[in-house]
Design an enzyme around this catalytic site. Structure first.
Site, PDB file in Angstrom:
ATOM      1  N   SER A   9       0.333 -10.775  15.132  1.00 14.21           N
ATOM      2  CA  SER A   9       0.761  -9.447  14.686  1.00 14.21           C
ATOM      3  C   SER A   9       0.430  -8.398  15.734  1.00 14.21           C
ATOM      4  CB  SER A   9       0.069  -9.091  13.371  1.00 14.21           C
ATOM      5  OG  SER A   9       0.342  -7.748  13.018  1.00 14.21           O
ATOM      6  N   HIS A  34       5.116 -10.863  15.164  1.00 11.23           N
ATOM      7  CA  HIS A  34       5.238 -10.122  13.914  1.00 11.23           C
ATOM      8  C   HIS A  34       5.047  -8.634  14.190  1.00 11.23           C
ATOM      9  CE1 HIS A  34       5.157  -9.767   9.515  1.00 11.23           C
ATOM     10  NE2 HIS A  34       4.224  -8.853   9.691  1.00 11.23           N
ATOM     11  N   ASP A  36       4.854  -4.931  12.351  1.00  2.47           N
ATOM     12  CA  ASP A  36       4.687  -4.177  11.107  1.00  2.47           C
ATOM     13  C   ASP A  36       5.245  -2.774  11.279  1.00  2.47           C
ATOM     14  OD1 ASP A  36       3.201  -6.021   9.354  1.00  2.47           O
ATOM     15  OD2 ASP A  36       1.688  -5.929  10.929  1.00  2.47           O
ATOM     16  N   MET A  38       5.750   0.706   9.666  1.00  6.69           N
ATOM     17  CA  MET A  38       5.187   1.545   8.598  1.00  6.69           C
ATOM     18  C   MET A  38       5.650   2.982   8.764  1.00  6.69           C
ATOM     19  SD  MET A  38       1.282   0.110   8.578  1.00  6.69           S
ATOM     20  CE  MET A  38       0.912  -1.625   8.853  1.00  6.69           C
ATOM     21  N   HIS A  67       8.840  -6.552   9.804  1.00  4.43           N
ATOM     22  CA  HIS A  67       8.417  -6.374   8.417  1.00  4.43           C
ATOM     23  C   HIS A  67       8.485  -4.882   8.088  1.00  4.43           C
ATOM     24  CE1 HIS A  67       4.745  -6.568   5.470  1.00  4.43           C
ATOM     25  NE2 HIS A  67       5.880  -6.309   4.851  1.00  4.43           N
ATOM     26  N   MET A  69       7.769  -2.004   6.081  1.00  2.00           N
ATOM     27  CA  MET A  69       6.935  -1.406   5.044  1.00  2.00           C
ATOM     28  C   MET A  69       7.302   0.069   4.951  1.00  2.00           C
ATOM     29  SD  MET A  69       3.283  -3.328   5.614  1.00  2.00           S
ATOM     30  CE  MET A  69       3.456  -3.633   7.372  1.00  2.00           C
ATOM     31  N   MET A 138       1.892 -10.724   0.947  1.00  2.00           N
ATOM     32  CA  MET A 138       0.844  -9.869   1.496  1.00  2.00           C
ATOM     33  C   MET A 138      -0.487 -10.268   0.864  1.00  2.00           C
ATOM     34  SD  MET A 138       2.097  -7.980   3.807  1.00  2.00           S
ATOM     35  CE  MET A 138       0.577  -7.046   4.055  1.00  2.00           C
ATOM     36  N   ASP A 176       0.458 -12.812   5.300  1.00  2.00           N
ATOM     37  CA  ASP A 176       0.028 -11.760   6.221  1.00  2.00           C
ATOM     38  C   ASP A 176      -1.182 -11.043   5.641  1.00  2.00           C
ATOM     39  OD1 ASP A 176      -0.283  -9.699   7.995  1.00  2.00           O
ATOM     40  OD2 ASP A 176       1.674  -8.788   7.637  1.00  2.00           O
ATOM     41  N   GLY A 178      -5.672 -11.073   6.773  1.00  2.00           N
ATOM     42  CA  GLY A 178      -6.926 -11.805   6.707  1.00  2.00           C
ATOM     43  C   GLY A 178      -6.834 -13.268   7.064  1.00  2.00           C
ATOM     44  N   GLY A 198      -3.465 -11.351  13.071  1.00  2.00           N
ATOM     45  CA  GLY A 198      -3.700 -10.139  13.848  1.00  2.00           C
ATOM     46  C   GLY A 198      -5.004 -10.196  14.597  1.00  2.00           C
TER      47      GLY A 198
END
Length: 224
Positions: A9, A34, A36, A38, A67, A69, A138, A176, A178, A198
């Protein structure tokens, strides 16, 4: 299903040296990248836009897993597709007419993904699963990297995997949040195909060593 895929990520990468970061993880054996996206509305953070995806596209042959968001995903499908996205994933919580969005994504030549937040049960998306290529679970609350894996996500993954098998569907299950060397094996056994990593990759100085450790855990735990 396909062999396990690792998608570092870029949210956890060093943005001052992003081109180098991309080349390093690609050389280390990353399968996807990946990204993200946002907007500061759907989640309390702002990250990147289509212009950065466009800048990254010539730097790598890896699939770009975008992705979204965002609170109005319909506004961003075309810009990200034109920028070079390979997968476009929209949130079930952010759209009223998911099938219409899926149709637009496919017409633009991209693979279709749907994502669910930690508080959203898999049952809310069961009817549309035949229309997607990927389901993103998630396993943290979206918005920021570095969060701890939410253990209840494991059951959701198992439910999705069981439904996929019983209905003879072919969508990929992606997780995605942790993901690290200590839990990647149990996630694989639960049914995950694509692992977004990540901090487990970019949080380590030696990215190649970090990727190798994740692969090792997948192989060892699979054999047990």
């Amino acid at each position: 299903m396909s062999s396990p895929l690792i998608a570092p990520s870029l949210l956890s990468a060093d943005f001052a040296h992003l081109a180098d970061e991309v080349r390093e993880v690609e050389k280390a054996g990353a399968d996807w990248l990946h990204l993200d996206i946002m907007d500061g509305h759907f989640v309390p953070n702002i990250t990147i836009g289509p212009i950065l995806v466009q800048a990254l596209r010539p730097l790598t042959r890896l699939p770009l897993d975008c992705h979204l968001m965002v609170s109005e995903p319909g506004k961003w499908i075309e810009p990200f597709a034109k920028a070079g996205a390979d997968f476009i994933t929209v949130h079930a919580e952010a759209a009223r007419n998911l099938p219409a969005l899926f149709t637009r994504i496919r017409k633009l030549g991209c693979k279709v993904g749907v994502s669910i937040n930690p508080g959203t049960p898999p049952a809310t998306i069961w009817r549309i699963l035949p229309k997607v290529d990927l389901v993103l679970v998630m396993s943290v609350h979206p918005g920021f990297g570095g969060q701890k894996f939410i253990e209840s996500s494991l059951k959701k993954i198992q439910q999705l995997a069981a439904l996929r098998a019983s209905a003879k569907l072919n969508f990929l299950i992606e997780v995605d949040g942790g993901v690290n060397a200590s839990n990647i094996g149990s996630l694989k056994r639960a049914g995950v195909d694509v692992f977004v990593a990540g901090n487990a990759v970019f949080g380590e100085k030696n990215r190649a060593k970090a990727m190798k450790q994740l692969r090792k855990e997948l192989t060892q735990r699979k054999a047990r």
